[in-house]
Write a protein that holds these residues in place. Sequence first.
Motif, short mmCIF file in Angstrom:
data_model
loop_
_atom_site.label_atom_id
_atom_site.label_comp_id
_atom_site.label_asym_id
_atom_site.label_seq_id
_atom_site.Cartn_x
_atom_site.Cartn_y
_atom_site.Cartn_z
N SER A 84 18.03 79.27 102.86
CA SER A 84 18.83 79.17 104.08
C SER A 84 18.40 80.25 105.07
N GLN A 106 17.43 83.61 100.73
CA GLN A 106 18.71 83.20 101.31
C GLN A 106 19.09 84.20 102.41
N THR A 147 18.71 87.82 100.65
CA THR A 147 18.63 87.89 99.20
C THR A 147 17.34 87.27 98.71
N VAL A 174 24.89 79.27 98.94
CA VAL A 174 23.43 79.27 99.00
C VAL A 174 22.92 77.84 99.03
N THR A 202 22.00 84.71 104.90
CA THR A 202 23.35 84.19 105.10
C THR A 202 24.17 85.18 105.91
#
Length: 255
Positions: A234, A220, A245, A229, A222
């Motif tokens: 992402s 992730q 992450t 999430v 972000t």
Amino acid sequence: MTPSVRLPSAIIATAIASVAFFATGFVVVRGLADVKNASDVINVTGSAKRNITSDLAGWTFTVRSSDDSNLQNAYKAFQGAQPAIDAFLRAQAFATSELRREPVNAGPQNYTVIEDVNGENAEVERTRYVVSQTFRVQSGNIAKLQSAVSAATAAFVDASTGGLSIESGDVQYLYTKLSDVRVQLLEEASKDAQRRAQAIAQSAGNSIGAVKNARVGVFQITPRFETSVEDTGSYDTTALEKDVTAVVEIDFVVR
């Protein structure tokens, strides 16, 4: 001298069979116990997060001119605006490797307007003639690129009176060392999973052994402090400051 006693052969055979049965039974029970211990696992999830600052930015903008009567007028307006475009690009001092000019596009463009037709509103199709060129900028000097985005609209204000317009896209922020960060985060997430598994096992008077299974979750990326999430992972490109992450799921053998 005590006389010897001869046991019937049937009794001897029965005794031997009994010993063999108990011995076999012991092996089976022991084997079942080993299988049970080998199947005792603890499943934990570990995670790791890293703050990163984008080191590459991309920006796309399109300059276009249009005319409702014919393509020649649209192209003439576009050519007349070239000095303003070139002056803007020189002022930004983009290197050749940072700037890419797409080919010039020219042609008719249909659009629909609502007009009064015999006292009623009706959709009427119109045609305008458009000449456009797209510019793509990608630079590691993010401050310079951000400054260019701010200056773009003002740079073409005078040219816009001649039918020229600029369409500026959003800046995209990227990080070029992401592959290195992913490897480091996987290591940290695995250690986090191991610590969690050990804490759970110790609370029950056990310890953990080898890894039986390991599964890597999606990454992730972000905006900083963003909590949302995606199931498929992402990769944010809107924020300069980001959080990366990593999540791993590991089965440890319990001893």
